[in-house]
Design an enzyme around this catalytic site. Structure first.
Site, mmCIF file in Angstrom:
data_model
loop_
_atom_site.group_PDB
_atom_site.id
_atom_site.type_symbol
_atom_site.label_atom_id
_atom_site.label_comp_id
_atom_site.label_asym_id
_atom_site.label_seq_id
_atom_site.Cartn_x
_atom_site.Cartn_y
_atom_site.Cartn_z
ATOM 1 N N TYR A 1 34.445 21.603 52.218
ATOM 2 C CA TYR A 1 34.242 22.671 51.201
ATOM 3 C C TYR A 1 35.572 23.149 50.939
ATOM 4 O O TYR A 1 36.324 22.563 50.949
ATOM 5 C CB TYR A 1 33.305 23.693 51.985
ATOM 6 C CG TYR A 1 32.579 25.017 51.063
ATOM 7 C CD1 TYR A 1 32.225 24.636 49.832
ATOM 8 C CD2 TYR A 1 32.894 26.313 51.805
ATOM 9 C CE1 TYR A 1 31.794 25.814 49.095
ATOM 10 C CE2 TYR A 1 32.378 27.095 51.135
ATOM 11 C CZ TYR A 1 32.042 26.871 49.554
ATOM 12 O OH TYR A 1 31.465 28.092 48.880
ATOM 13 N N ASP B 1 28.794 27.569 39.986
ATOM 14 C CA ASP B 1 30.177 27.401 39.252
ATOM 15 C C ASP B 1 29.965 26.958 37.754
ATOM 16 O O ASP B 1 30.578 26.329 37.005
ATOM 17 C CB ASP B 1 30.972 26.277 39.718
ATOM 18 C CG ASP B 1 31.585 26.793 41.144
ATOM 19 O OD1 ASP B 1 31.461 27.893 41.377
ATOM 20 O OD2 ASP B 1 32.415 26.065 41.533
ATOM 21 N N ASP C 1 27.739 32.384 42.740
ATOM 22 C CA ASP C 1 28.957 33.164 42.583
ATOM 23 C C ASP C 1 28.589 34.486 42.036
ATOM 24 O O ASP C 1 29.556 35.498 42.581
ATOM 25 C CB ASP C 1 29.508 32.264 41.346
ATOM 26 C CG ASP C 1 29.770 30.930 41.373
ATOM 27 O OD1 ASP C 1 30.385 30.295 42.202
ATOM 28 O OD2 ASP C 1 28.772 30.088 40.541
ATOM 29 N N ASN D 1 39.559 31.188 45.280
ATOM 30 C CA ASN D 1 39.367 29.909 45.856
ATOM 31 C C ASN D 1 40.030 28.962 44.785
ATOM 32 O O ASN D 1 39.797 29.191 43.688
ATOM 33 C CB ASN D 1 38.126 29.443 46.082
ATOM 34 C CG ASN D 1 37.441 30.241 47.235
ATOM 35 O OD1 ASN D 1 37.970 30.540 48.248
ATOM 36 N ND2 ASN D 1 36.141 30.536 47.368
HETATM 37 P P1 NAD Z 1 34.951 34.358 36.175
HETATM 38 O O1 NAD Z 1 35.555 33.297 35.187
HETATM 39 O O2 NAD Z 1 33.523 34.794 35.955
HETATM 40 O O3 NAD Z 1 36.073 35.579 36.351
HETATM 41 C C1 NAD Z 1 37.308 35.689 36.150
HETATM 42 C C2 NAD Z 1 37.907 36.779 35.852
HETATM 43 O O4 NAD Z 1 39.317 37.045 36.144
HETATM 44 C C3 NAD Z 1 37.694 37.446 34.259
HETATM 45 O O5 NAD Z 1 37.237 38.357 34.174
HETATM 46 C C4 NAD Z 1 39.064 36.970 33.826
HETATM 47 O O6 NAD Z 1 39.337 37.964 32.726
HETATM 48 C C5 NAD Z 1 39.907 37.602 34.821
HETATM 49 N N1 NAD Z 1 41.270 37.132 34.984
HETATM 50 C C6 NAD Z 1 41.752 35.888 34.826
HETATM 51 N N2 NAD Z 1 43.170 35.861 34.931
HETATM 52 C C7 NAD Z 1 43.465 36.979 35.151
HETATM 53 C C8 NAD Z 1 44.539 37.927 35.112
HETATM 54 N N3 NAD Z 1 46.021 37.397 35.330
HETATM 55 N N4 NAD Z 1 44.891 39.231 35.565
HETATM 56 C C9 NAD Z 1 43.511 39.789 35.741
HETATM 57 N N5 NAD Z 1 42.227 39.376 35.454
HETATM 58 C C10 NAD Z 1 42.356 37.919 35.385
HETATM 59 O O7 NAD Z 1 35.217 33.783 37.585
HETATM 60 P P2 NAD Z 1 34.368 34.118 38.894
HETATM 61 O O8 NAD Z 1 33.231 33.159 39.048
HETATM 62 O O9 NAD Z 1 34.207 35.469 39.012
HETATM 63 O O10 NAD Z 1 35.479 33.667 40.231
HETATM 64 C C11 NAD Z 1 36.629 34.174 40.089
HETATM 65 C C12 NAD Z 1 37.443 33.799 41.463
HETATM 66 O O11 NAD Z 1 36.867 34.063 42.663
HETATM 67 C C13 NAD Z 1 37.437 32.208 41.463
HETATM 68 O O12 NAD Z 1 38.917 31.739 41.816
HETATM 69 C C14 NAD Z 1 36.553 31.799 42.404
HETATM 70 O O13 NAD Z 1 36.690 30.457 43.315
HETATM 71 C C15 NAD Z 1 36.338 33.181 43.309
HETATM 72 N N6 NAD Z 1 35.243 33.151 44.052
HETATM 73 C C16 NAD Z 1 35.208 33.245 45.340
HETATM 74 C C17 NAD Z 1 34.125 33.209 46.237
HETATM 75 C C18 NAD Z 1 34.072 33.372 47.594
HETATM 76 O O14 NAD Z 1 33.126 33.189 48.314
HETATM 77 N N7 NAD Z 1 35.254 33.822 48.227
HETATM 78 C C19 NAD Z 1 32.867 33.217 45.340
HETATM 79 C C20 NAD Z 1 32.717 33.410 43.821
HETATM 80 C C21 NAD Z 1 33.996 33.321 43.426
#
Ligand code: NAD
Length: 555
Positions: free
Chosen positions: A106, A249, A272, A412
């Protein structure tokens, strides 16, 4: 007639294969552990070397070979090959060494594996359903060799971890998540099915790559996309009527509306949005056991206003609502920064619907440091996929504002984390309560060794899925995620907290999943969301349903 080793077991299916066909069946193969009696009875004599090994001996050999391999991606390939050969042995190795193995199957290694998926691709696993299969999706699903599927993880590859659009290469994620369902919650592997919905990719580099394994065309969107997913959901209901669907995803232009559109039509959830929310809320509750603060007094500043961020905020708001805090007050405690700056009312016209409830009447502020100053948060939550966004001045300011600043860098894989564990502790004089999406090694700061917790939804989705599966739930409700978060937070021990860890150790994950499954199933029975009668003893029923990787005699 053969049977599965343990756990909630699928129907045994056709008669046990013999000879080479048996060795080629990863769910049944025991390799060198076939006994003398089995070798005679099942046509295996001569197909295996003479010495009969035990499962423990095989596992020791696997471990020794695995640990000789240096690169994590090569270890991933080694483990994938084992999974394709002998699933019992694969899960024996994984479940006995979760802390070591989860990062390989993972995040973070799975991110690297997805990037290289076309190159390391040896044999397919799961189902690839393409937009060109429209009109015959049910037929494609029926090609799967098992008909009693209970757990499907499906992606269209548009937002793989923080790595963006990887198209069909994203299949590594459903495969990895389902391996975790088995390893962490004991869902029998024969019940699981990874699915890739290939609608093309907007990643031009991939489309031009001669070895890309998916459709080399731009993503289809709009009505055609929706009709395709509708057909897929209908086909799942028809071919696998007892299956729970995990949306995984998807890009955020689809993720929210797919969940809303389908969650009443098929028992499903979006990990997510909802799984991340529960794990982050559990981390906050755990952190407050260290700071002594109350949930209702927290101010959360999110970097990233996507699925993860607004999902976390929605569950935080639900938790406060439960405590009697009016919804508008709870929402005012969550501020968001996205790629255009602070989410505020003056941006309303251009905002995606999931951000609207958090568009406060505030001056527009473009930068994180300015928002930090204006809001003075107690917790900073990184869900933006932006590496190193939590800089030294940001973390130093958080530490000036709070005796114990809560810093969650949840993006991640590791390469996308908003800061490292070392930075979080180093720049806060060791006072940060830190969690990250991907694992970090313990850090020694001011003479104290701090073990960062992994704020990853691996703590949540296996238990949610198992609970829904056991109770034959019609629906996975929002309340179940709140219950899962509280259950997880409750399982954090004083010893965990004293090491700075707001989550239990990964080695405890089967117990965590079991407890969440019990709580979720109980909620399903209580709220009439189950399609079956409750067992007399739910705890025993859950415990006994969990698959243990062991060989059972075939003759
Ligand atoms: P998403 O695409 O839905 O959202 C990403 C957000 O980040 C958007 O609002 C975008 O505008 C913003 N963004 C991008 N670049 C930016 C910047 N430079 N400054 C400010 N904001 C910015 O994606 P998501 O599903 O919300 O996932 C986001 C991250 O969280 C990913 O890296 C994902 O791997 C991680 N995540 C981690 C877990 C966990 O279990 N820890 C679970 C889900 C998602």
């Amino acid at each position: 007639m053969h049977s599965w080793s343990s756990g909630l077991s699928p129907h045994p299916g056709p008669a046990l294969p013999r000879g080479q066909a048996l060795l080629n069946d990863p769910l049944l193969n025991k390799g060198t552990a076939f006994t003398e009696i089995e070798r005679d009875a099942l046509g295996l004599r001569g197909l295996l070397p003479a010495r009969v090994f035990t499962l423990a001996e095989q596992a020791a050999r696997v471990l020794e070979n695995l640990r000789k391999i240096k690169e994590p991606l090569d270890r991933y390939v080694f483990l994938t090959n084992l999974q394709n050969r002998n699933e019992t042995l694969f899960y024996k190795v994984i479940t006995d060494h979760l802390e070591e193995m989860v990062p390989l199957i993972y995040t973070p290694t799975v991110g690297q594996a997805c990037l290289q998926f076309g190159v390391i691709f040896r044999r397919p696993r799961g189902l690839y359903v393409s937009i060109h299969d429209r009109g015959r999706v049910a037929e494609v699903l029926a090609h799967w060799p098992f008909n009693d599927i209970r757990m499907i993880v499906v992606t269209d590859g548009e937002r793989i971890l923080g790595l963006g659009d990887l198209g069909a290469l994203g299949m590594g994620i459903p495969i990895g998540k389902l391996s975790l369902y088995t390893a962490c919650a004991g869902v029998h592997p024969a019940y699981t099915l990874p699915v890739m919905l290939d609608v093309g990719t907007n990643n031009a580099t991939l489309r031009e790559d001669p070895f890309y394994i998916g459709l080399r065309q731009p993503r289809c969107t709009g009505a055609e996309y929706d009709a395709f997913v509708d057909e897929f959901v209908d086909a799942v209901r028809h071919v696998f009527p007892r299956a729970l669907l995990q949306w995984e995803d998807f890009g955020n232009t689809h993720a929210f509306h797919l969940l809303q559109r389908h969650r009443q039509r098929i028992c499903s959830f979006n990990d997510d949005i909802q799984g991340t929310a529960a794990v982050a809320l559990a981390g906050l509750i755990g952190a407050l056991r260290i700071t002594g603060g109350a949930l209702r007094d927290q101010r959360l500043l999110f970097l990233g206003a996507g699925e993860a961020g607004t999902g976390i905020a929605d569950l935080f708001v639900a938790a406060l609502r439960d405590e009697g805090v009016p919804e508008h007050e709870a929402r005012a405690r969550c501020w968001f920064i996205d790629s255009h700056g602070l989410v505020v009312r003056s941006r309303l016209a251009g905002l995606a619907p999931h951000k609207v409830p958090y568009a406060h009447d505030l001056p527009a502020v473009p930068r994180l440091d300015e928002a930090l100053e204006a809001f003075q948060p107690t917790a900073l939550i990184g869900v933006s996929g932006t590496a190193q966004a939590f800089t030294q001045p940001i973390l130093a300011r958080m530490s000036a504002l709070n005796r114990r600043p809560i810093i969650f860098a949840l993006s991640n894989p590791t390469s996308k984390a908003e800061c490292t564990a070392e930075q979080a502790y180093g720049w806060s004089e060791g006072r940060a309560i830190f969690a990250s999406g991907s694992p970090f090694a313990p850090v020694t700061c001011h003479g104290q060794t701090i073990t960062p917790g992994q704020g990853n939804n691996v703590y949540i989705f296996p238990g949610i899925g198992l609970g829904a599966l056991i109770s034959d739930a019609r629906e996975v409700s929002d309340a179940m995620f709140l219950i899962a978060a509280r259950t997880l937070a409750h399982l954090v021990t004083p010893a965990d907290l004293s090491q700075g860890r707001v989550y239990p150790a990964l080695s405890q994950i089967r117990e965590v999943s079991r407890e969440i499954a019990i709580a979720v199933a109980a909620e399903a029975y209580d709220k009439g969301l189950s399609r079956s009668m409750p067992p007399t003893d739910l705890r025993t029923a859950v415990q006994e349903s969990m698959f243990e990787p062991q060989y059972v005699p075939y003759v």
